[in-house]
Design a protein around this motif. Structure first.
Motif, PDB file in Angstrom:
ATOM      1  N   HIS A  95       0.932  -1.216   0.165  1.00 30.35           N
ATOM      2  CA  HIS A  95       0.137  -0.128   0.130  1.00 30.35           C
ATOM      3  C   HIS A  95       0.787   1.289   0.002  1.00 30.35           C
ATOM      4  O   HIS A  95       1.795   1.414   0.658  1.00 30.35           O
ATOM      5  N   LEU A  96       0.369   2.069  -0.785  1.00 35.60           N
ATOM      6  CA  LEU A  96       1.013   3.396  -1.020  1.00 35.60           C
ATOM      7  C   LEU A  96       1.443   4.131   0.270  1.00 35.60           C
ATOM      8  O   LEU A  96       2.281   4.920   0.607  1.00 35.60           O
ATOM      9  N   VAL A  97       0.154   4.158   1.036  1.00 36.05           N
ATOM     10  CA  VAL A  97      -0.051   5.128   2.259  1.00 36.05           C
ATOM     11  C   VAL A  97       1.124   4.597   3.207  1.00 36.05           C
ATOM     12  O   VAL A  97       1.492   5.331   4.004  1.00 36.05           O
ATOM     13  N   MET A  98       1.403   3.210   3.581  1.00 35.82           N
ATOM     14  CA  MET A  98       2.321   2.597   4.334  1.00 35.82           C
ATOM     15  C   MET A  98       3.689   3.035   4.040  1.00 35.82           C
ATOM     16  O   MET A  98       4.374   3.360   4.848  1.00 35.82           O
ATOM     17  N   ASN A  99       3.964   2.953   2.663  1.00 39.66           N
ATOM     18  CA  ASN A  99       5.411   3.139   2.158  1.00 39.66           C
ATOM     19  C   ASN A  99       5.878   4.555   2.283  1.00 39.66           C
ATOM     20  O   ASN A  99       6.839   5.165   2.713  1.00 39.66           O
ATOM     21  N   LEU A 100       4.754   5.503   2.013  1.00 40.73           N
ATOM     22  CA  LEU A 100       4.817   7.050   1.957  1.00 40.73           C
ATOM     23  C   LEU A 100       4.979   7.351   3.412  1.00 40.73           C
ATOM     24  O   LEU A 100       5.688   8.453   3.750  1.00 40.73           O
ATOM     25  N   SER A 101       4.345   6.603   4.303  1.00 43.01           N
ATOM     26  CA  SER A 101       4.224   7.184   5.752  1.00 43.01           C
ATOM     27  C   SER A 101       5.613   6.911   6.258  1.00 43.01           C
ATOM     28  O   SER A 101       6.158   7.545   7.389  1.00 43.01           O
ATOM     29  N   VAL A 102       6.500   6.032   5.639  1.00 44.09           N
ATOM     30  CA  VAL A 102       7.759   5.688   6.195  1.00 44.09           C
ATOM     31  C   VAL A 102       8.717   6.580   5.441  1.00 44.09           C
ATOM     32  O   VAL A 102       9.799   7.322   6.194  1.00 44.09           O
ATOM     33  N   ALA A 103       8.725   6.865   4.138  1.00 41.59           N
ATOM     34  CA  ALA A 103       9.470   7.441   3.441  1.00 41.59           C
ATOM     35  C   ALA A 103       9.604   8.723   3.556  1.00 41.59           C
ATOM     36  O   ALA A 103      10.701   9.633   3.648  1.00 41.59           O
ATOM     37  N   ALA A 104       8.245   9.372   3.556  1.00 42.25           N
ATOM     38  CA  ALA A 104       8.231  10.907   3.613  1.00 42.25           C
ATOM     39  C   ALA A 104       8.870  11.522   4.955  1.00 42.25           C
ATOM     40  O   ALA A 104       9.702  12.581   4.889  1.00 42.25           O
ATOM     41  N   PRO A 105       8.569  10.994   6.007  1.00 45.91           N
ATOM     42  CA  PRO A 105       9.167  11.607   7.313  1.00 45.91           C
ATOM     43  C   PRO A 105      10.767  11.440   7.389  1.00 45.91           C
ATOM     44  O   PRO A 105      11.301  12.351   8.236  1.00 45.91           O
ATOM     45  N   MET A 106      11.221  10.249   6.911  1.00 49.11           N
ATOM     46  CA  MET A 106      12.616  10.159   6.929  1.00 49.11           C
ATOM     47  C   MET A 106      13.295  11.211   5.746  1.00 49.11           C
ATOM     48  O   MET A 106      14.262  11.772   6.343  1.00 49.11           O
ATOM     49  N   TRP A 107      12.794  11.414   4.906  1.00 49.35           N
ATOM     50  CA  TRP A 107      13.372  12.189   3.950  1.00 49.35           C
ATOM     51  C   TRP A 107      13.162  13.771   4.539  1.00 49.35           C
ATOM     52  O   TRP A 107      14.100  14.626   4.271  1.00 49.35           O
ATOM     53  N   MET A 108      12.209  13.966   4.903  1.00 47.49           N
ATOM     54  CA  MET A 108      12.059  15.407   5.496  1.00 47.49           C
ATOM     55  C   MET A 108      13.054  15.574   6.818  1.00 47.49           C
ATOM     56  O   MET A 108      13.618  16.644   6.821  1.00 47.49           O
ATOM     57  N   SER A 109      13.235  14.591   7.571  1.00 51.91           N
ATOM     58  CA  SER A 109      14.023  14.557   8.469  1.00 51.91           C
ATOM     59  C   SER A 109      15.508  14.979   8.047  1.00 51.91           C
ATOM     60  O   SER A 109      16.443  15.683   8.771  1.00 51.91           O
ATOM     61  N   PHE A 110      15.902  14.127   7.161  1.00 49.47           N
ATOM     62  CA  PHE A 110      17.183  14.275   6.160  1.00 49.47           C
ATOM     63  C   PHE A 110      17.248  15.733   5.891  1.00 49.47           C
ATOM     64  O   PHE A 110      18.447  16.352   6.053  1.00 49.47           O
ATOM     65  N   MET A 111      16.317  16.375   5.177  1.00 55.70           N
ATOM     66  CA  MET A 111      16.336  17.606   4.648  1.00 55.70           C
ATOM     67  C   MET A 111      16.479  18.598   5.543  1.00 55.70           C
ATOM     68  O   MET A 111      17.063  19.630   5.678  1.00 55.70           O
ATOM     69  N   LEU A 112      15.704  18.745   6.597  1.00 57.36           N
ATOM     70  CA  LEU A 112      15.820  19.759   7.552  1.00 57.36           C
ATOM     71  C   LEU A 112      17.203  19.396   8.453  1.00 57.36           C
ATOM     72  O   LEU A 112      17.715  20.673   8.621  1.00 57.36           O
ATOM     73  N   TYR A 113      17.557  18.661   8.683  1.00 59.62           N
ATOM     74  CA  TYR A 113      18.683  18.546   9.429  1.00 59.62           C
ATOM     75  C   TYR A 113      19.962  19.299   8.451  1.00 59.62           C
ATOM     76  O   TYR A 113      20.634  19.810   8.926  1.00 59.62           O
ATOM     77  N   GLY A 114      19.815  18.723   7.271  1.00 60.21           N
ATOM     78  CA  GLY A 114      21.221  19.226   6.361  1.00 60.21           C
ATOM     79  C   GLY A 114      20.748  21.033   5.987  1.00 60.21           C
ATOM     80  O   GLY A 114      21.950  21.597   6.057  1.00 60.21           O
ATOM     81  N   TRP A 115      19.619  21.355   5.949  1.00 66.35           N
ATOM     82  CA  TRP A 115      19.430  22.804   5.611  1.00 66.35           C
ATOM     83  C   TRP A 115      19.805  23.482   6.601  1.00 66.35           C
ATOM     84  O   TRP A 115      19.972  24.761   6.809  1.00 66.35           O
ATOM     85  N   ILE A 116      19.571  23.248   8.132  1.00 67.43           N
ATOM     86  CA  ILE A 116      19.690  23.718   9.334  1.00 67.43           C
ATOM     87  C   ILE A 116      21.004  23.921   9.833  1.00 67.43           C
ATOM     88  O   ILE A 116      21.561  24.810  10.331  1.00 67.43           O
ATOM     89  N   THR A 117      21.910  22.621   9.813  1.00 68.24           N
ATOM     90  CA  THR A 117      23.137  22.487  10.340  1.00 68.24           C
ATOM     91  C   THR A 117      24.396  22.846   8.955  1.00 68.24           C
ATOM     92  O   THR A 117      25.304  23.161   9.406  1.00 68.24           O
ATOM     93  N   GLN A 118      23.899  22.454   7.838  1.00 65.53           N
ATOM     94  CA  GLN A 118      24.959  22.469   6.478  1.00 65.53           C
ATOM     95  C   GLN A 118      24.287  23.169   5.503  1.00 65.53           C
ATOM     96  O   GLN A 118      24.226  22.488   4.335  1.00 65.53           O
TER      97      GLN A 118
END
Length: 220
Positions: A95-118
């Motif tokens: 199901h797309l809702v399951m996979n997107l619920s895992v992929a989207a928060p992890m990608w968002m955390s990587f992006m926020l960490y990168g843009w805030i610190t580096q």
């Protein structure tokens, strides 16, 4: 009677909490305990691939503590992918809702960490080396688009690969009732081959999902 071919992937529970989705967490009840004095065969069979994956992910990222998260991600999706090969068991990873619920928060955390610190590193990553000056605005647009669609491609890739094999097996299974003996034997052989192929796909897709997530995190 199914009116829609994709209805075989729908959860059919009518309880307050959909019991189908509880199969996602069955892995935590089957994991071997680390409190035994001696490791059994199940523990040895579990920890050996864990150590291999740990070394594989450790070579991609510098912080070895994060490899535990990606190894756990691999086994969660591997377990849920294999559940779909058993009859009458709901596959949440299809199901797309399951996979997107895992992929989207992890990608968002990587992006926020990168843009805030580096921030400088993230801005420099938008323009590859040796890019001509006139092409720099287009490269920034292309790199930004590729970064934005990453969670979607992760989720859609896993969903499409899990659904494709299941749909093919469903179509072949529906032809067995009105088939002759010779055709039935051929269909059974093809079904066995498809189940073997789906087992390989379940392993590969879990590995691809976790390894791409590791590569995305290594960029920041």
């Amino acid at each position: 009677m199914m009116t829609n071919l994709f209805s075989s992937f729908d959860p059919n529970s009518t309880y307050f909490m959909l019991s189908n989705w509880l199969s996602t967490f069955c892995l935590f009840f089957l994991m071997p305990s680390s409190f035994w004095l001696m490791k059994g065969r199940t523990a040895v069979a579990f920890f050996q691939p864990v150590s291999i994956l740990f070394n594989e992910f450790k070579s991609l990222i510098s912080n070895s503590k994060h490899t535990i998260m990606f190894s756990a991600l691999f086994f969660i999706f591997l377990f849920n992918n294999f559940l779909g090969l058993f009859p009458y068991i709901f596959t949440s990873s299809s199901h797309l809702v399951m996979n997107l619920s895992v992929a989207a928060p992890m990608w968002m955390s990587f992006m926020l960490y990168g843009w805030i610190t580096q921030m400088n590193h993230m801005l420099a990553h938008l323009v590859p080396q040796s890019t001509p000056g006139p092409l720099m605005p287009f490269m920034v647009l292309i790199e930004t688009t590729s970064n934005l669609i990453r969670p979607g491609t992760l989720a859609v890739r896993l969903t499409a690969n899990m659904i494709a094999g299941h749909l093919l097996m469903t179509l072949l299974g529906n032809q067995t009732a009105s088939s002759s003996t010779a055709v039935l034997i051929i269909l059974l052989i093809v079904q066995v081959l498809l189940i073997t192929l789906e087992g390989a796909v379940a392993i590969i897709q879990a590995y691809v999902f976790s390894i791409l997530t590791t590569l995305y995190s290594s960029e920041v």
